[in-house]
Design an enzyme around this catalytic site. Structure first.
Site, mmCIF file in Angstrom:
data_model
loop_
_atom_site.group_PDB
_atom_site.id
_atom_site.type_symbol
_atom_site.label_atom_id
_atom_site.label_comp_id
_atom_site.label_asym_id
_atom_site.label_seq_id
_atom_site.Cartn_x
_atom_site.Cartn_y
_atom_site.Cartn_z
ATOM 1 N N HIS A 1 4.556 -0.028 0.233
ATOM 2 C CA HIS A 1 5.380 -0.778 1.263
ATOM 3 C C HIS A 1 4.484 -1.753 1.922
ATOM 4 C CE1 HIS A 1 3.889 2.890 3.365
ATOM 5 N NE2 HIS A 1 3.605 2.035 4.398
ATOM 6 N N HIS B 1 0.880 -1.198 0.072
ATOM 7 C CA HIS B 1 -0.029 0.119 -0.183
ATOM 8 C C HIS B 1 0.871 1.087 0.001
ATOM 9 C CE1 HIS B 1 0.924 -0.445 4.314
ATOM 10 N NE2 HIS B 1 0.720 0.862 4.547
ATOM 11 N N ASP C 1 0.835 5.012 1.787
ATOM 12 C CA ASP C 1 -0.093 5.540 3.043
ATOM 13 C C ASP C 1 -1.030 6.678 2.471
ATOM 14 O OD1 ASP C 1 0.999 3.990 4.948
ATOM 15 O OD2 ASP C 1 2.793 5.263 5.151
ATOM 16 N N ARG D 1 6.039 5.964 13.912
ATOM 17 C CA ARG D 1 5.952 6.889 12.418
ATOM 18 C C ARG D 1 5.769 8.183 12.418
ATOM 19 N NH1 ARG D 1 1.725 4.319 8.668
ATOM 20 N NH2 ARG D 1 0.681 6.038 9.604
#
Length: 306
Positions: free
Chosen positions: A282, A122, A124, A297
């Site tokens: 990723h 995907h 983000d 993150r």
């Protein structure tokens, strides 16, 4: 038969970039198509040094994802460095650290609810009108084995599509949905409220990178369907539209699974990945149970794809 290997970009084993510091950054490519490990740099220092940050950003545009080890930095430094790229964004489902807005804790242990959002290829936030520009992900605690993350160069994925597919998808647009992914496990009322807050976004199937001008295949696990496929050129009968469009979308999404476009990173505590979300996908491999994996993150607000 054409020599396909000769079409791959050639990269030297390690590149030393001059910088304003006494020690230069060493950028070591990890594959022929994506990813480099940086040595001789502190992200805490880069958060305060304009020249050093500019050098890292230049390397990011070149390699799409950068990796560093031994970055024992504070959350404040983590957020300060990521903020050099632009404002940070919250996540409507995962939330963020109360003391550091924009820093999302991705902690997995035996008490974590069963969900499978990370272990899908995907990009983000493509369910946003302005998907994420990128992210800085820091490992707090890693399992002894497993828990790697894979990144994919979607510039390469587009560039190596057959010409007739490139022609076919030129001008196509796709719908991306948080309701159909994160919202799918929610009760109906919560799911509808999530969609009201974040209506499905529409993006070009092939986007242009705003800084490099590269063409990028821009469909992933959040894409649900094409919005402008049903034209006289594509559809003779309804049969062409229903399975025809979905088969094409599935084919395009599947390109990210090709290993030749990928790099795989093994985490250790205080290692960091910085990626350009505009040109990559990723996948966080969930193969480490019952071990613990703790990541933090900082996601960066992006622009509207064109």
């Amino acid at each position: 038969m054409p020599d396909t290997l000769s079409s791959l970009p050639r990269q030297t084993p390690a590149l030393v970039r001059p910088s304003a510091r006494r020690t230069s950054i060493v950028a070591e490519p990890l594959t022929c198509t994506v990813g480099a490990e940086l040595r001789g740099v502190s992200l805490a220092e880069a958060a305060r040094d304009d020249d050093l940050f500019a050098e890292i950003k230049s390397l990011l545009l070149e390699y799409k994802v950068l990796f560093l080890r031994d970055q024992d930095i504070s959350r404040a430094d983590h957020v300060a460095f990521a903020s050099r790229f632009g404002p940070l964004e919250d996540h409507p489902v995962a939330g963020s650290d109360p003391d550091h807005p924009g820093l999302v804790r991705i902690y997995k242990d035996l008490d974590s609810p069963p969900e499978h959002y990370e272990n899908a290829l995907h990009t983000d936030g493509t369910w946003r009108v302005n998907p994420s520009m990128g992210a800085v992900l820091r490992c707090v605690e890693s399992p002894p084995v497993g828990g790697d993350t894979i990144w994919v160069n979607m510039v390469e994925a587009y560039g190596r599509l057959p010409d007739h597919i490139k022609t076919r998808i030129e001008g196509l647009r796709a719908r991306h949905s948080i309701e159909a992914t994160f919202g799918a496990v929610m009760p109906e009322e919560r799911r509808h409220a999530l969609k009201e807050r974040f209506p499905d976004a529409e993006h070009p199937v092939v986007r242009t990178h705003p800084e490099t001008g590269e063409k990028i295949l821009f469909v992933n696990a959040f894409a649900t369907h094409f919005v402008n496929y049903h034209t006289p050129e594509n559809v003779r009968f309804g049969q062409d539209y229903a399975p025809g469009a979905s088969h094409l979308l599935t084919y395009l999404i599947s390109q990210a699974a090709i290993p030749e476009y990928q790099v795989r990173w093994r985490w250790s505590p205080h290692s960091v990945a910085i990626w350009d979300n505009r040109s990559t996908q990723h996948y966080a491999v969930q193969d480490y149970w019952p071990a613990v994996r703790k990541m933090e993150r900082a996601g960066i607000v992006g622009d509207r794809p064109f």
